[in-house]
Design an enzyme around this catalytic site. Sequence first.
Site, mmCIF file in Angstrom:
data_model
loop_
_atom_site.group_PDB
_atom_site.id
_atom_site.type_symbol
_atom_site.label_atom_id
_atom_site.label_comp_id
_atom_site.label_asym_id
_atom_site.label_seq_id
_atom_site.Cartn_x
_atom_site.Cartn_y
_atom_site.Cartn_z
ATOM 1 N N CYS A 11 -58.803 62.637 -2.761
ATOM 2 C CA CYS A 11 -59.822 63.669 -2.954
ATOM 3 C C CYS A 11 -60.254 64.149 -1.575
ATOM 4 O O CYS A 11 -59.700 63.717 -0.564
ATOM 5 C CB CYS A 11 -60.992 63.183 -3.809
ATOM 6 S SG CYS A 11 -62.011 61.888 -3.112
ATOM 7 N N CYS A 85 -58.392 68.202 -4.131
ATOM 8 C CA CYS A 85 -58.092 68.403 -2.704
ATOM 9 C C CYS A 85 -57.271 69.670 -2.478
ATOM 10 O O CYS A 85 -56.857 69.950 -1.361
ATOM 11 C CB CYS A 85 -57.419 67.179 -2.091
ATOM 12 S SG CYS A 85 -55.768 66.817 -2.676
ATOM 13 N N CYS A 89 -52.550 68.578 -0.013
ATOM 14 C CA CYS A 89 -51.732 67.401 -0.270
ATOM 15 C C CYS A 89 -50.259 67.747 -0.076
ATOM 16 O O CYS A 89 -49.746 68.681 -0.691
ATOM 17 C CB CYS A 89 -51.974 66.914 -1.695
ATOM 18 S SG CYS A 89 -51.284 65.290 -1.993
#
Length: 137
Positions: A11, A85, A89
Amino acid sequence: MTDKPSVIFVCVHNAGRSQMAAGFMTALSGGAVEVRSAGSMPAEQINPVAVQAMAEVGIDITAAQPKVLTPEAVQASDAVITMGCGDVCPIFPGKRYEDWVLEDPAGQGIASVRPIRDEIRGRVEALLADLLGARGA
């Protein structure tokens, strides 16, 4: 296959949702799954309300520290679970990706964090069953 499955929970701040998920996975898997967590912009410390919420269900995450997300950590994981997020990522072929849409516990009181914690637990239980089942256990 003798190596155990691995999962990373990601996160933004690595202070609430991902830490609770990692705590549940560590406790519920009994060591059968390698667990990591990280954040795209890690906080200074774990959210104390998340720590309190987990303590209520007998899981101690006080020793956990927010960590920065690295491509190496993602590459070393079989499953990558993101929680808000966005596009930060890194994507690697052959990895299992899931995006869990969960309310952010940051700045919320314990009464608001409990349902988030409980939803995370349910998702972790389903993921755990799937990961261990996928290994032909």
